[in-house]
Design a protein around this motif. Structure first.
Motif, PDB file in Angstrom:
ATOM      1  N   PRO A 531       0.820  -1.335  -0.085  1.00 17.22           N
ATOM      2  CA  PRO A 531      -0.082   0.035  -0.060  1.00 17.22           C
ATOM      3  C   PRO A 531       0.856   1.323   0.007  1.00 17.22           C
ATOM      4  CG  PRO A 531       0.055  -0.963   2.108  1.00 17.22           C
ATOM      5  CD  PRO A 531       0.721  -2.044   1.115  1.00 17.22           C
ATOM      6  N   SER A 532       0.313   2.185  -0.627  1.00 17.92           N
ATOM      7  CA  SER A 532       1.204   3.659  -0.795  1.00 17.92           C
ATOM      8  C   SER A 532       0.334   4.600  -0.671  1.00 17.92           C
ATOM      9  CB  SER A 532       1.906   3.473  -2.066  1.00 17.92           C
ATOM     10  OG  SER A 532       2.688   4.843  -2.501  1.00 17.92           O
ATOM     11  N   LEU A 533       0.642   5.893  -0.154  1.00 19.01           N
ATOM     12  CA  LEU A 533      -0.021   7.169  -0.140  1.00 19.01           C
ATOM     13  C   LEU A 533       0.189   7.743  -1.672  1.00 19.01           C
ATOM     14  CD1 LEU A 533       0.852   8.501   3.397  1.00 19.01           C
ATOM     15  CD2 LEU A 533      -1.531   8.057   2.417  1.00 19.01           C
ATOM     16  N   LEU A 534       1.256   7.451  -2.446  1.00 17.99           N
ATOM     17  CA  LEU A 534       1.303   8.043  -3.468  1.00 17.99           C
ATOM     18  C   LEU A 534       0.255   7.870  -4.431  1.00 17.99           C
ATOM     19  CD1 LEU A 534       5.389   8.179  -4.058  1.00 17.99           C
ATOM     20  CD2 LEU A 534       3.802  10.113  -3.444  1.00 17.99           C
ATOM     21  N   ASP A 535      -0.484   8.696  -5.096  1.00 22.31           N
ATOM     22  CA  ASP A 535      -1.508   8.334  -6.123  1.00 22.31           C
ATOM     23  C   ASP A 535      -0.940   8.352  -7.530  1.00 22.31           C
ATOM     24  OD1 ASP A 535      -4.070   8.202  -7.718  1.00 22.31           O
ATOM     25  OD2 ASP A 535      -4.828  10.100  -6.805  1.00 22.31           O
ATOM     26  N   THR A 536      -1.197   6.995  -8.217  1.00 20.06           N
ATOM     27  CA  THR A 536      -0.441   6.901  -9.486  1.00 20.06           C
ATOM     28  C   THR A 536      -1.132   7.692 -10.570  1.00 20.06           C
ATOM     29  OG1 THR A 536      -2.047   4.788  -9.729  1.00 20.06           O
ATOM     30  CG2 THR A 536       0.352   4.450  -9.052  1.00 20.06           C
ATOM     31  N   ASN A 537      -2.394   8.241 -10.023  1.00 19.90           N
ATOM     32  CA  ASN A 537      -3.098   9.241 -11.155  1.00 19.90           C
ATOM     33  C   ASN A 537      -2.385  10.698 -11.098  1.00 19.90           C
ATOM     34  OD1 ASN A 537      -5.023   7.251 -12.008  1.00 19.90           O
ATOM     35  ND2 ASN A 537      -6.298   7.428 -10.124  1.00 19.90           N
ATOM     36  N   GLN A 538      -1.688  10.859  -9.914  1.00 24.09           N
ATOM     37  CA  GLN A 538      -1.072  12.158  -9.937  1.00 24.09           C
ATOM     38  C   GLN A 538       0.328  12.149  -9.969  1.00 24.09           C
ATOM     39  OE1 GLN A 538      -2.732  13.634  -6.021  1.00 24.09           O
ATOM     40  NE2 GLN A 538      -4.372  14.464  -6.983  1.00 24.09           N
ATOM     41  N   VAL A 539       0.989  11.175  -9.682  1.00 23.60           N
ATOM     42  CA  VAL A 539       2.437  11.030  -9.699  1.00 23.60           C
ATOM     43  C   VAL A 539       2.712   9.896 -10.869  1.00 23.60           C
ATOM     44  CG1 VAL A 539       4.448  10.559  -8.316  1.00 23.60           C
ATOM     45  CG2 VAL A 539       2.586  11.730  -7.444  1.00 23.60           C
ATOM     46  N   GLY A 540       3.699  10.100 -11.616  1.00 26.54           N
ATOM     47  CA  GLY A 540       4.280   9.047 -12.455  1.00 26.54           C
ATOM     48  C   GLY A 540       4.349   9.700 -13.940  1.00 26.54           C
ATOM     49  N   GLU A 541       4.868   9.034 -14.667  1.00 28.25           N
ATOM     50  CA  GLU A 541       4.642   9.417 -16.234  1.00 28.25           C
ATOM     51  C   GLU A 541       3.383   9.370 -16.740  1.00 28.25           C
ATOM     52  OE1 GLU A 541       7.522   9.924 -19.865  1.00 28.25           O
ATOM     53  OE2 GLU A 541       7.667  10.124 -17.868  1.00 28.25           O
ATOM     54  N   SER A 542       2.608   8.365 -16.541  1.00 26.51           N
ATOM     55  CA  SER A 542       1.096   8.165 -16.901  1.00 26.51           C
ATOM     56  C   SER A 542       0.332   9.609 -16.459  1.00 26.51           C
ATOM     57  CB  SER A 542       0.595   7.031 -16.484  1.00 26.51           C
ATOM     58  OG  SER A 542       0.579   6.908 -15.187  1.00 26.51           O
ATOM     59  N   ALA A 543       0.779  10.229 -15.603  1.00 28.96           N
ATOM     60  CA  ALA A 543       0.006  11.357 -15.045  1.00 28.96           C
ATOM     61  C   ALA A 543       0.627  12.768 -15.595  1.00 28.96           C
ATOM     62  CB  ALA A 543       0.456  11.734 -13.576  1.00 28.96           C
ATOM     63  N   LEU A 544       1.490  12.601 -16.824  1.00 30.34           N
ATOM     64  CA  LEU A 544       2.158  13.832 -17.385  1.00 30.34           C
ATOM     65  C   LEU A 544       1.419  13.977 -18.652  1.00 30.34           C
ATOM     66  CD1 LEU A 544       5.833  13.278 -16.727  1.00 30.34           C
ATOM     67  CD2 LEU A 544       4.264  14.748 -15.619  1.00 30.34           C
ATOM     68  N   GLU A 545       1.219  15.165 -19.201  1.00 28.47           N
ATOM     69  CA  GLU A 545       0.528  15.332 -20.524  1.00 28.47           C
ATOM     70  C   GLU A 545       1.628  14.642 -21.788  1.00 28.47           C
ATOM     71  OE1 GLU A 545      -2.240  16.975 -21.254  1.00 28.47           O
ATOM     72  OE2 GLU A 545      -2.549  17.024 -19.135  1.00 28.47           O
ATOM     73  N   ASN A 546       0.976  13.971 -22.772  1.00 32.75           N
ATOM     74  CA  ASN A 546       1.469  13.238 -23.903  1.00 32.75           C
ATOM     75  C   ASN A 546       2.535  12.409 -23.571  1.00 32.75           C
ATOM     76  OD1 ASN A 546      -0.686  14.915 -25.477  1.00 32.75           O
ATOM     77  ND2 ASN A 546       0.822  16.610 -25.256  1.00 32.75           N
ATOM     78  N   PRO A 547       2.578  11.543 -22.676  1.00 32.02           N
ATOM     79  CA  PRO A 547       3.842  10.626 -22.481  1.00 32.02           C
ATOM     80  C   PRO A 547       3.692   9.769 -23.582  1.00 32.02           C
ATOM     81  CG  PRO A 547       1.874   9.915 -21.146  1.00 32.02           C
ATOM     82  CD  PRO A 547       1.493  11.312 -21.922  1.00 32.02           C
ATOM     83  N   LEU A 548       5.074   9.251 -24.271  1.00 28.06           N
ATOM     84  CA  LEU A 548       4.977   8.102 -25.071  1.00 28.06           C
ATOM     85  C   LEU A 548       4.269   6.953 -24.682  1.00 28.06           C
ATOM     86  CD1 LEU A 548       8.728   8.703 -26.875  1.00 28.06           C
ATOM     87  CD2 LEU A 548       6.428   9.785 -27.467  1.00 28.06           C
ATOM     88  N   PRO A 549       4.022   6.053 -25.476  1.00 31.70           N
ATOM     89  CA  PRO A 549       3.262   4.834 -25.117  1.00 31.70           C
ATOM     90  C   PRO A 549       4.034   3.615 -24.669  1.00 31.70           C
ATOM     91  CG  PRO A 549       3.109   5.025 -27.306  1.00 31.70           C
ATOM     92  CD  PRO A 549       3.723   6.456 -27.014  1.00 31.70           C
ATOM     93  N   TRP A 550       3.420   2.760 -23.915  1.00 34.25           N
ATOM     94  CA  TRP A 550       3.928   1.448 -23.586  1.00 34.25           C
ATOM     95  C   TRP A 550       3.978   0.709 -24.805  1.00 34.25           C
ATOM     96  CZ3 TRP A 550       2.846  -3.668 -24.148  1.00 34.25           C
ATOM     97  CH2 TRP A 550       3.400  -4.595 -23.441  1.00 34.25           C
ATOM     98  N   ASP A 551       5.132  -0.201 -25.275  1.00 28.28           N
ATOM     99  CA  ASP A 551       5.149  -1.045 -26.364  1.00 28.28           C
ATOM    100  C   ASP A 551       6.106  -2.100 -25.972  1.00 28.28           C
ATOM    101  OD1 ASP A 551       7.331   0.421 -26.831  1.00 28.28           O
ATOM    102  OD2 ASP A 551       7.018   0.621 -28.911  1.00 28.28           O
ATOM    103  N   LYS A 552       6.293  -2.955 -26.866  1.00 28.96           N
ATOM    104  CA  LYS A 552       7.021  -4.125 -26.914  1.00 28.96           C
ATOM    105  C   LYS A 552       7.804  -4.421 -28.015  1.00 28.96           C
ATOM    106  CE  LYS A 552       6.916  -8.729 -24.957  1.00 28.96           C
ATOM    107  NZ  LYS A 552       6.138  -9.759 -24.545  1.00 28.96           N
ATOM    108  N   ILE A 553       9.132  -5.080 -27.858  1.00 25.45           N
ATOM    109  CA  ILE A 553       9.902  -5.325 -29.041  1.00 25.45           C
ATOM    110  C   ILE A 553      10.351  -6.759 -28.911  1.00 25.45           C
ATOM    111  CG2 ILE A 553      10.590  -3.147 -29.665  1.00 25.45           C
ATOM    112  CD1 ILE A 553      13.390  -3.752 -28.085  1.00 25.45           C
ATOM    113  N   HIS A 554      11.193  -7.385 -29.685  1.00 24.86           N
ATOM    114  CA  HIS A 554      11.671  -8.491 -29.613  1.00 24.86           C
ATOM    115  C   HIS A 554      12.341  -8.805 -28.524  1.00 24.86           C
ATOM    116  CE1 HIS A 554      10.386 -10.383 -33.392  1.00 24.86           C
ATOM    117  NE2 HIS A 554      10.904  -9.095 -33.882  1.00 24.86           N
ATOM    118  N   ASP A 555      12.314  -9.868 -27.704  1.00 31.24           N
ATOM    119  CA  ASP A 555      13.207 -10.129 -26.457  1.00 31.24           C
ATOM    120  C   ASP A 555      14.468 -10.656 -26.836  1.00 31.24           C
ATOM    121  OD1 ASP A 555      12.694 -12.751 -27.349  1.00 31.24           O
ATOM    122  OD2 ASP A 555      11.716 -13.531 -25.612  1.00 31.24           O
ATOM    123  N   THR A 556      15.532 -10.673 -25.928  1.00 35.66           N
ATOM    124  CA  THR A 556      16.787 -11.162 -26.071  1.00 35.66           C
ATOM    125  C   THR A 556      16.916 -12.466 -25.410  1.00 35.66           C
ATOM    126  OG1 THR A 556      17.708 -10.113 -24.012  1.00 35.66           O
ATOM    127  CG2 THR A 556      17.674  -8.799 -25.982  1.00 35.66           C
TER     128      THR A 556
END
Length: 672
Positions: A531-556
């Motif tokens: 449990p955490s007091l930090l709200d992921t809706n207010q803190v983090g990359e996803s809370a910023l404007e226009n973040p680049l999206p998550w994606d996936k490439i080939h594994d190693t």
């Protein structure tokens, strides 16, 4: 919003339908920046990770960004003003491309006139306004930025300003200020804003204009004019004394983004991410209201000579009222040794036996580059220090190890790579894909392993960048179970490009784990959530404007040492059962639930004194009740005053991480 973080927050100002004549000189484009404008467009289109075409679609978003940067609280423009200025919506891209930024100055000068008119009117009215306030009236001020609308009429805007000033006056009144002092404090706020109008220059406007465009592409691409560029370079070198906090502008407020490990603010434990600074004072001098003030000016006020005190008036992030508090922090220089890795041992009693779990706290990924350049063989680095601490802990017969990366915002990529190598034989650590789609792999070449035993990595929402690379690699390799909170999600790489004037910090690549998953946006998800007091809706990359999206490439190709996924369900069940009986976690859960329950109710701020006082008393009483419930469960003496509450000496997160890794050892031994 991210563009408000890196833009200089330009002060209020305007002249549209009013026809008034501004006492302040209108600003004109500095033509020695015409070439810079064209360089920015070319660099964004050819170097940025997405290579986005700067077109009308970008221009329309940039127009909104520019208005938000100028008037974030919708305090000066009327809706009719915005409608008039909307003719410029599709002009920003052409303005930059053609090296003609006149459009930005037309909008700014309209803003200049409006703000000057409004602020002078407010200053003239403040004494009578404050004296006339009736704090028994049931009315409220909208505190939800997502619901702020442009006022339709001057009368509507007048009422909005009356409520804003009444809210500040009530806050000061509840803090014990006299009516005379309240009037003086509010007058200082708006006199300061008027002064900034005169200090805002054409280069400031150009920077804000350029960043209204760059912020459309992603949160971290930013143009720094020469003055801002110098300040940025100073911040990167940590060469000035201050409080050790990263700040940004958001909706007229200076907000704390994160605390620098080893800094004075972190040591005091009174300032936290998302706290809003509303006034700054020096010893023996009146507090200066900084709401609406330029970010660089606020930073200049907070910085100062080492050993001196700065007084901050803040609205705490976890407070459900607008009531503020004052804290005093002694300025110090953040030194490399203050950010060095540290060790401790957590002892856990099980079945009459005491188990020792080593903890290595790593605040940042550091390396003493100056010592390396001097040829000093004993240079400090996070990898060297961590290896030494591991050896010392092993001499104390630890059963398991915890790598604590909480609040670690990153640092040297090379150090993150080499530190990961302490726990795995030679192999890939991180993949880096550039704007052309080329993927390069950074890995550990040293087959030596400093520690091969069971371990956990403890993270939280403020673990970012290099921390996420290490946590992601150790998770993919099955070398560590990840516990804590979802990490920040900063999985992009920026480089500094020199412009004809200033610098452009531009996103040029993305990080990917060896599994192929990006650390961008999502970050690294823990196997066991704390449990955490930090709200992921207010803190983090996803809370910023226009973040680049998550994606996936080939594994190693990489080996997996332990299949932690096979144990997660059982480990989670044991964890959940344990924290329900842990007084510290019970108190934390109660606080989290209270804040969540109350958050929606406080998107409007009551301007009734009795209501506000009751809210404060309720909040403080519940805080005291939670603490005393915790203390009773731990056989500690109860407290009578909320001011007597101190942070628990025991690190409950590290202790629970130790419990989890010991659970894993027990389950693994049982199954094998």
């Amino acid at each position: 919003m991210i563009y408000k973080r890196l833009l200089l927050s330009l002060l209020p100002c305007i002249a549209l339908a009013s026809g008034s004549v501004s006492a302040y000189e209108k600003l004109e484009p500095p033509h020695d920046y015409d070439r810079v404008a064209q360089e920015i467009v070319a660099t964004l289109e050819n170097v940025h990770y997405n290579k986005t075409l700067i077109d009308d679609e970008v221009s329309e978003q940039a127009f909104e960004n520019y208005l938000d940067a100028l008037d974030p609280s919708r305090s000066f423009f009327l809706k009719s003003d915005v409608d008039t200025l909307s003719k410029y919506r599709s002009a920003f891209d052409d303005a930059l491309r053609n090296g003609d930024s006149q459009v930005a100055y037309d909008i700014y000068n309209a803003y200049l006139d409006r703000a000057e008119t409004r602020l002078e009117k407010v200053l003239a009215d403040i004494p009578d306004m404050v004296k006339s306030f009736q704090y028994t009236v049931d009315e409220s001020l909208n505190a939800d930025p997502d619901k702020l609308e442009w006022a339709e009429t001057d009368a509507e805007l007048d009422d909005y300003w009356r409520k804003r000033i009444k809210n500040r006056a009530l806050t000061l009144k509840l803090n014990g200020e006299s009516e005379e002092d309240i009037i003086s404090a509010i007058e200082r706020r708006y006199k300061s804003q008027l002064k900034q109008i005169d200090q805002t220059n054409a280069t400031d406007v150009f920077q804000s204009f350029a960043n209204s465009v760059t912020s459309v592409l992603d949160p971290h691409t930013t143009y720094f004019a020469p003055r801002a560029s110098e300040a940025f370079n100073i911040n990167m070198s940590l060469s000035l004394e201050g409080i050790g906090a990263v700040l940004q502008m958001e909706d007229d407020y200076t907000k704390v983004v994160r605390l620098i490990p080893g800094g004075p603010a972190e040591a005091r434990k009174e300032l936290a991410p998302n706290d809003r600074i509303i006034a700054v004072g020096q010893e023996g001098e009146p507090m200066i209201d900084v709401v609406g003030m330029r970010l660089d000016d606020v930073v200049d006020m907070i910085r100062g000579e080492r050993g001196t005190n700065v007084i901050l008036e803040i609205i705490p992030a976890n407070s459900n009222t607008q009531n503020s508090k004052k804290i005093t922090i002694t300025r110090e220089k953040v030194k490399l040794e203050d950010q060095s890795a540290q060790k401790k041992i957590v002892e856990v009693e099980r079945g009459g036996e005491t188990f020792k779990v080593g903890v290595i706290e790593l605040p940042t990924f550091y390396s003493d580059f100056a010592a390396i350049q001097r040829g000093d063989r004993d240079y400090k680095s996070s990898t060297r220090d961590t290896k030494r601490l591991i050896e010392e802990l092993q001499e104390e017969d630890i059963t398991a190890l915890i790598l604590d990366l909480r609040n670690n915002g990153g640092g040297s990529l090379q150090e993150a790579n080499s530190l990961t190598g302490l726990f795995i034989p030679a192999g890939p650590v991180v993949q880096i894909r550039d704007a052309s789609g080329r993927v390069s792999i950074l890995g550990d070449q040293d087959r030596d392993v400093a520690y091969s035993g069971p371990m956990a990595v403890l993270v939280n929402r403020m673990s970012a960048s290099a921390s996420e690379i290490v946590a992601g690699a150790l998770k993919d390799y099955g070398r560590a179970i990840i516990v804590g909170d979802q990490t920040f999600g900063k999985g992009t790489v920026q480089v500094l490009q020199e412009m004809d004037k200033g610098q452009l910090k531009i996103t040029q690549a993305k990080f990917y784990r060896v599994s192929g998953e990006s650390t961008q946006h999502k970050g690294v998800m823990p196997d066991i959530n704390f449990p955490s007091l930090l709200d992921t809706n207010q803190v983090g990359e996803s809370a910023l404007e226009n973040p680049l999206p998550w994606d996936k490439i080939h594994d190693t190709r990489y080996p997996v040492y332990w299949e932690f996924a096979d144990y997660v369900d059982e480990l989670t069940s044991l964890h959940d059962k344990r924290i329900k009986q842990d007084a510290n976690f019970v108190a934390l859960e109660d606080q989290i639930n209270y804040v969540k329950d109350q958050r929606e109710h406080f998107k409007s701020i009551s301007l009734n004194e009795n209501t506000r006082e009751a809210q404060r008393e309720d909040s403080e009483q519940k805080q005291l009740d939670r603490e005393n419930k915790r203390r009773k469960a731990l056989d500690l003496p109860v407290l009578e005053n909320v001011d007597d509450i101190e942070s628990p000496e025991d690190d409950v997160y590290a202790h629970e991480a130790a419990e989890v890794v010991l659970d894993f050892i027990g389950l693994y031994q049982k199954n094998n």
